[in-house]
Structures are given as C-alpha cells and as structure tokens.
Design an enzyme around this catalytic site. Structure first.
Site, PDB file in Angstrom:
ATOM      1  N   PRO A  21       0.854  -1.192   0.000  1.00 51.07           N
ATOM      2  CA  PRO A  21       0.000   0.000   0.000  1.00 51.07           C
ATOM      3  C   PRO A  21       0.887   1.237   0.000  1.00 51.07           C
ATOM      4  O   PRO A  21       1.831   1.314   0.791  1.00 51.07           O
ATOM      5  CB  PRO A  21      -0.771  -0.119   1.323  1.00 51.07           C
ATOM      6  N   CYS A 106       2.939   3.041   9.568  1.00 53.20           N
ATOM      7  CA  CYS A 106       3.306   4.340   8.990  1.00 53.20           C
ATOM      8  C   CYS A 106       4.009   5.230  10.026  1.00 53.20           C
ATOM      9  O   CYS A 106       3.469   5.478  11.102  1.00 53.20           O
ATOM     10  CB  CYS A 106       2.063   5.041   8.451  1.00 53.20           C
ATOM     11  N   LYS A 145      -0.217  -4.730   8.930  1.00 53.51           N
ATOM     12  CA  LYS A 145       1.137  -4.386   8.448  1.00 53.51           C
ATOM     13  C   LYS A 145       1.853  -3.614   9.547  1.00 53.51           C
ATOM     14  O   LYS A 145       1.347  -2.593  10.018  1.00 53.51           O
ATOM     15  CB  LYS A 145       1.016  -3.555   7.173  1.00 53.51           C
ATOM     16  N   ASP A 206      12.944  -3.047   0.972  1.00 57.14           N
ATOM     17  CA  ASP A 206      14.143  -3.100   0.115  1.00 57.14           C
ATOM     18  C   ASP A 206      14.152  -4.209  -0.926  1.00 57.14           C
ATOM     19  O   ASP A 206      15.218  -4.553  -1.431  1.00 57.14           O
ATOM     20  CB  ASP A 206      15.413  -3.224   0.972  1.00 57.14           C
ATOM     21  N   GLY A 228       7.281  -2.275  -2.611  1.00 53.18           N
ATOM     22  CA  GLY A 228       6.757  -0.910  -2.605  1.00 53.18           C
ATOM     23  C   GLY A 228       7.508  -0.016  -3.565  1.00 53.18           C
ATOM     24  O   GLY A 228       7.225   0.022  -4.766  1.00 53.18           O
ATOM     25  N   ARG A 229       8.530   0.681  -3.047  1.00 50.72           N
ATOM     26  CA  ARG A 229       9.205   1.721  -3.819  1.00 50.72           C
ATOM     27  C   ARG A 229       9.738   1.251  -5.163  1.00 50.72           C
ATOM     28  O   ARG A 229       9.709   1.996  -6.142  1.00 50.72           O
ATOM     29  CB  ARG A 229      10.329   2.341  -2.979  1.00 50.72           C
TER      30      ARG A 229
HETATM   31  C1  LIG Z   1       5.218   7.005  -1.182  1.00 50.88           C
HETATM   32  C2  LIG Z   1       4.961   5.948  -0.146  1.00 50.88           C
HETATM   33  C3  LIG Z   1       3.727   5.839   0.427  1.00 50.88           C
HETATM   34  C4  LIG Z   1       3.459   4.843   1.391  1.00 50.88           C
HETATM   35  N1  LIG Z   1       2.210   4.725   1.895  1.00 50.88           N
HETATM   36  C5  LIG Z   1       1.916   3.690   2.734  1.00 50.88           C
HETATM   37  C6  LIG Z   1       0.578   3.432   3.146  1.00 50.88           C
HETATM   38  O1  LIG Z   1      -0.379   4.112   2.748  1.00 50.88           O
HETATM   39  N2  LIG Z   1       0.385   2.394   4.004  1.00 50.88           N
HETATM   40  C7  LIG Z   1       1.408   1.597   4.448  1.00 50.88           C
HETATM   41  O2  LIG Z   1       1.171   0.662   5.211  1.00 50.88           O
HETATM   42  N3  LIG Z   1       2.677   1.817   4.061  1.00 50.88           N
HETATM   43  C8  LIG Z   1       2.943   2.817   3.194  1.00 50.88           C
HETATM   44  N4  LIG Z   1       4.215   2.976   2.738  1.00 50.88           N
HETATM   45  C9  LIG Z   1       5.256   2.002   3.125  1.00 50.88           C
HETATM   46  C10 LIG Z   1       5.338   0.858   2.087  1.00 50.88           C
HETATM   47  O3  LIG Z   1       4.123   0.135   2.027  1.00 50.88           O
HETATM   48  C11 LIG Z   1       6.477  -0.114   2.432  1.00 50.88           C
HETATM   49  O4  LIG Z   1       6.234  -0.690   3.679  1.00 50.88           O
HETATM   50  C12 LIG Z   1       7.845   0.573   2.491  1.00 50.88           C
HETATM   51  O5  LIG Z   1       8.018   1.448   1.397  1.00 50.88           O
HETATM   52  C13 LIG Z   1       8.995  -0.468   2.490  1.00 50.88           C
HETATM   53  O6  LIG Z   1       8.939  -1.287   1.370  1.00 50.88           O
HETATM   54  P1  LIG Z   1       9.873  -1.008   0.052  1.00 50.88           P
HETATM   55  O7  LIG Z   1      11.289  -1.009   0.513  1.00 50.88           O
HETATM   56  O8  LIG Z   1       9.542  -2.148  -0.884  1.00 50.88           O
HETATM   57  O9  LIG Z   1       9.467   0.319  -0.487  1.00 50.88           O
HETATM   58  C14 LIG Z   1       4.496   3.980   1.810  1.00 50.88           C
HETATM   59  C15 LIG Z   1       5.765   4.122   1.250  1.00 50.88           C
HETATM   60  C16 LIG Z   1       5.999   5.068   0.273  1.00 50.88           C
HETATM   61  C17 LIG Z   1       7.382   5.173  -0.337  1.00 50.88           C
END
Ligand SMILES: Cc1cc2nc3c(=O)[nH]c(=O)nc-3n(C[C@H](O)[C@H](O)[C@H](O)COP(=O)(O)O)c2cc1C
Length: 323
Positions: A21, A106, A145, A206, A228-229
């Site tokens: 998300p 968050c 989460k 990551d 995510g990212r």
């Molecule tokens: C722009 C952005 C918005 C995010 N919004 C949410 C969100 O609405 N709810 C949530 O649980 N995590 C949110 N996250 C966290 C991501 O879901 C994820 O846990 C975090 O980016 C780590 O994963 P990654 O390394 O694959 O990005 C957000 C992250 C980013 C970068």
C-alpha cells in the site's frame, strides 16, 4: 527458489508477490498495471477510518476497484476500535475486497501525531482490541502491516498478539519506525516473526530486483514478499521477479522501451477509469522517467506543462526513438 502459492483466509493466489500500500501511488490504475505485470495481490493506499465515516469524497474514491483488480486489499488507518470496525463494515459491504488491512507501520509525523500507524505499536492492548474487534465483526479476512520494534522480543510479542486476535496474515517491514527509510530492512527480525507464527507472514522492505526477492524469500522463509518503492514508475519489476522465481533466469529487457510503454499504459488506465484528474501525474511522471536516457529533456518539458491533460498528450506522443 520457486514462486509459491499463497493462501490468506479463503483467498488463494498462484504466486506470492504483493504490491505494498502506498499513499498517492497505489490507485486503481497503478494496481492494475502491477497486476498485469505479475503482482498477485494489491493493496489500496491507506484510507482514514475517520474520513471514510465522514463520507469524505476523496477517501471514498480510494477504495474503488474493478473486476480485473482482484484479489485486492483495502488498507485502513485509525486508532479507535469502534470507528475502525464501522469503517471496515462499510468497506466490506460497499467494496467487497478480499482483504482488509490495518496500517500499524506508517511513521509519518502527521499519522503518529494522531496516534495512528506505527504509534499503535506502543500499545499492545489497543492493538489487540483493534484486531479482535475487526475479526469479530467482519467476514473479510483481516491482515496487519507492522514495522519492527526496538527489541526483537517485543516484536515477537506483538506478532503473537496479532495472530491471537484473529488476523489472517501479517506483513513485516524490517525497519523501526524511527528509522523512517534509513538503514536497511532487517531480514533476521522478519525471519524471527515468521518462525513464531502460524499465519502467513509477508516480508517487506528493500525488495527491488531478482536477487533481493530471492534473498528475502530464502532467508526469512516467509510466505510472500511485498514490494513498494521499487514498483513506483516500474511495475515491470513484478514481471522480472516472477520470471526469475519461476525459471531461475533473468528476463532480458530494454529499460527505455519498457518504461515508456508502461507509462503510456498507466496513462491509458487512468483515462479508462476516470482517474486522470485525481492523480498527480507530474509526480508519477518523475518516477516513470527515472533513469531513462533523455529523462532530463522529458522532465523539463513536463515541468513546463500546465496540467495532467497536457502531460498525457506529451507522453502519448513521445516515441522512445527520440530519446
Ligand atoms: C510514497 C509511499 C507511500 C506509502 N504509503 C503507505 C501506506 O499508505 N500504508 C502503508 O502501510 N505503508 C505505506 N508505505 C510504506 C510501504 O508500504 C512499504 O512498507 C515501504 O516502502 C517499504 O517497502 P519497500 O522497501 O519495498 O518500499 C508507503 C511508502 C511510500 C514510499
């Protein structure tokens, strides 16, 4: 390592790749694009339970889905068990998602200041109340989460509590809230949670390519991985990872062609689902042009355009040969 099936509640998917998300990112068009590229489950961005109950138009909009966007989860953010229950019951009857997720990770100031997101991790009692209230009232499986806590034992205690309260799966982002996005996601801490629970555990943090996906799955033993990212402006990452887990081989691709085509598909999906006016296309353009040859010129042009409509026209008429 192969792609494994995933079962959360009654929902079974052929693979175990989930789209995280992300606020302002995981709208319906983006979710569809990630799914076309191989994501098995997608989540909406967080939706405030309070705003939803106040019938805030923007929040109501965030839960919208389509028959092609399944199975999907809707994520709620809040801290009142009663309000979360009411909001979740509304979501269950209006949107019928396969999963309802609770945001307990968050770290953004605007969220923790009001006692939501990762602020909840400090109160075991409230976490238990929220999850049991939801699982008691809903037919839809509830997923949660979290981020990890300062001490490993505290994370495990919380994870056990979430399972006991009836959650159907738990996603763990292996960073502490205070880290925001610094450092690296702690796979050891995620592995400890996986070993502790019987419900599916999803590893997050990551995962950005074939190797990091394989390592996260192998090392943690988790039931799935959430990305995510790395998917922002790059939904193709799902196709690459999926292909690698299925065949052991890396997919050959031309990044230049791929990314521009994905951007065009994204714009077409936004138009198809009437999302163009509610999406910050300038921001998304930035991600979809990241690392491309000629990205400076495209971005320069985009910065001089007045609105999303003009950006749409520009991208539709951009051919990769020009760059
Ligand atoms: C722009 C952005 C918005 C995010 N919004 C949410 C969100 O609405 N709810 C949530 O649980 N995590 C949110 N996250 C966290 C991501 O879901 C994820 O846990 C975090 O980016 C780590 O994963 P990654 O390394 O694959 O990005 C957000 C992250 C980013 C970068």
């Amino acid at each position: 390592m192969t792609l494994n099936k995933l079962k959360i509640g009654k929902t079974e998917t052929p693979g175990n790749l989930l789209l995280a998300p992300m606020a302002d990112v995981t709208n319906l068009a983006f979710r569809l694009l990630c799914r076309q590229n191989g994501a098995d489950i997608t989540y909406t961005e967080m939706i405030s339970a309070d705003a939803l109950l106040n019938e805030n138009r923007k929040s109501l909009f965030k839960g919208l889905s389509s028959p092609q966007d399944r199975p999907f989860g809707i994520q709620l953010v809040g801290n009142s068990p009663e309000k979360l229950r009411e909001a979740a019951l509304f979501i269950e009857s209006e949107y019928r998602p396969e999963l309802i997720d609770v945001n307990m990770g968050c770290p953004a100031q605007r969220i923790i200041r009001i006692g939501c997101g990762s602020a909840l991790l400090n109160s075991k009692t409230l976490v238990y109340e929220i999850i049991s209230e939801l699982t008691g009232a809903l037919k839809t499986p509830v997923t949660v989460k979290i981020r990890i806590l300062e001490k490993n034992e505290k994370t495990l205690e919380l994870a056990r509590l979430i399972e006991k309260a009836g959650a159907s799966a738990l996603t763990v982002h292996g960073r502490k809230a205070k880290q925001m996005y610094s450092g690296t996601s702690d796979l050891m801490a995620i592995r400890a949670v996986k070993r502790e629970l019987s419900i599916p555990v999803i590893a997050n943090g990551d995962i950005r390519d074939e190797e990091s996906a394989e390592t996260a799955l192998d090392f943690t033993g988790c039931d799935g991985i959430m990305i995510g990212r790395a998917a922002m402006g790059n939904p193709f990452v799902f196709k690459r990872i999926r292909h690698y887990l299925e065949t052991g081989e890396k997919l050959e691709f031309n990044r230049q062609t791929r990314q521009l085509e994905d951007f065009k598909s994204y714009i077409a999906l936004l138009e198809e689902h009437n999302l163009s006016s509610s999406t910050n296309l300038r921001m998304h353009s930035h991600w979809f042009t990241k690392g491309l040859r000629g990205s400076r010129q495209i971005r320069g042009k985009i910065n001089n355009l007045k609105d999303g409509e003009a950006i749409t026209e520009l991208i539709k008429n951009t051919s990769q040969e020009k760059y």
